[in-house]
Write an enzyme that holds these catalytic residues in place. Structure first.
Site, PDB file in Angstrom:
ATOM      1  CB  CYS A 247      -8.361  -2.306   3.038  1.00 35.91           C
ATOM      2  SG  CYS A 247     -10.169  -2.459   3.132  1.00 35.91           S
TER       3      CYS A 247
ATOM      4  CG  HIS B 202      -9.477   0.453   6.411  1.00 24.87           C
ATOM      5  ND1 HIS B 202      -9.231   0.429   5.057  1.00 24.87           N
ATOM      6  CD2 HIS B 202      -8.271   0.712   6.995  1.00 24.87           C
ATOM      7  CE1 HIS B 202      -7.950   0.671   4.827  1.00 24.87           C
ATOM      8  NE2 HIS B 202      -7.347   0.835   5.989  1.00 24.87           N
TER       9      HIS B 202
ATOM     10  CG  HIS C 226      -3.726   0.482   6.153  1.00 23.24           C
ATOM     11  ND1 HIS C 226      -4.597   1.534   6.036  1.00 23.24           N
ATOM     12  CD2 HIS C 226      -2.569   1.037   6.638  1.00 23.24           C
ATOM     13  CE1 HIS C 226      -4.010   2.660   6.432  1.00 23.24           C
ATOM     14  NE2 HIS C 226      -2.785   2.384   6.806  1.00 23.24           N
TER      15      HIS C 226
END
Length: 209
Positions: free
Chosen positions: A111, A162, A179
């Site tokens: 990510c 994340h 992402h």
């Protein structure tokens, strides 16, 4: 006699060649319609796609199934800053690339690696981890989100694991972000889908925008 046979064979070969050339010609318009070149047809398709944008499917996103959208306030589209548009385009070019921890190439992406690589398209070096990236810029309220903002997820503010980047703000409850998903690779989703809404932590606007 041999000369006649050779001449006939050449004539038949010439007819076959002409027929194959004619059948391989692309058809750009139907009978009775005004002729349009391939370039004109492509331009018309792009214009139609632009006019219909917002009503189709999104890669990996959650599209609304109900036709009743009266509860949603559609946000007018704004002209993107050139740098924002470049970074988003760079990120989208990796759509479908599988997830790979520590990856920063088309072989695999994680990510934070996706964002580092995308921001390199405007010669900006982002911090490498999602936790460090969460401190790169100023905090933004969800109601003020716009394209290019970074969105962070995790179990708590002290455990950000994340990160993604906003690619399109469609309405107050439909904000798309790109992402690198551990299960689906590089993909776009709606920030307000049930799953991401639960684990959302914060949003940051990078100082370069």
């Amino acid at each position: 006699m041999k000369t006649l046979f050779t001449t006939s064979a050449l004539f038949i070969f010439f007819l076959l060649l002409m027929a194959s050339c004619q059948t391989s010609q692309p058809t750009f318009s139907k009978r009775g319609e005004e002729y349009k070149s391939a370039r004109e047809i492509a331009a018309a398709k792009r214009a139609a796609k632009k006019n219909n944008r917002g009503g189709g499917k999104y890669a990996g996103g959650v599209t609304g199934t109900s036709k009743d959208r009266t509860s949603r306030t559609r946000i007018p589209k704004r002209n993107l800053d050139a740098d924002v548009a470049t970074v988003i385009e760079a990120a989208r070019s990796y759509t479908g690339v599988p997830y790979r921890w520590g990856g920063t190439t088309r072989v695999g992406m994680d990510c934070s690696g996706l964002l580092c690589t995308s921001f390199q398209s405007i010669n900006v070096a982002l911090p490498r981890t999602s936790e460090e990236q969460s401190r790169y810029g100023t905090d933004v309220k969800t109601k003020d989100l716009r394209e290019g903002d970074l969105v962070f997820f995790g179990s708590s503010k002290r455990n950000i694991t994340h990160v993604g980047m906003v690619t399109e703000v469609i309405s107050q409850d439909d904000v798309r972000f790109i992402h690198a998903s551990t299960s689906l690779g590089v993909i776009e989703n709606n920030l307000y889908s049930d799953y991401y809404k639960k684990i959302f932590i914060k949003a940051v606007r990078p100082p370069v925008f």
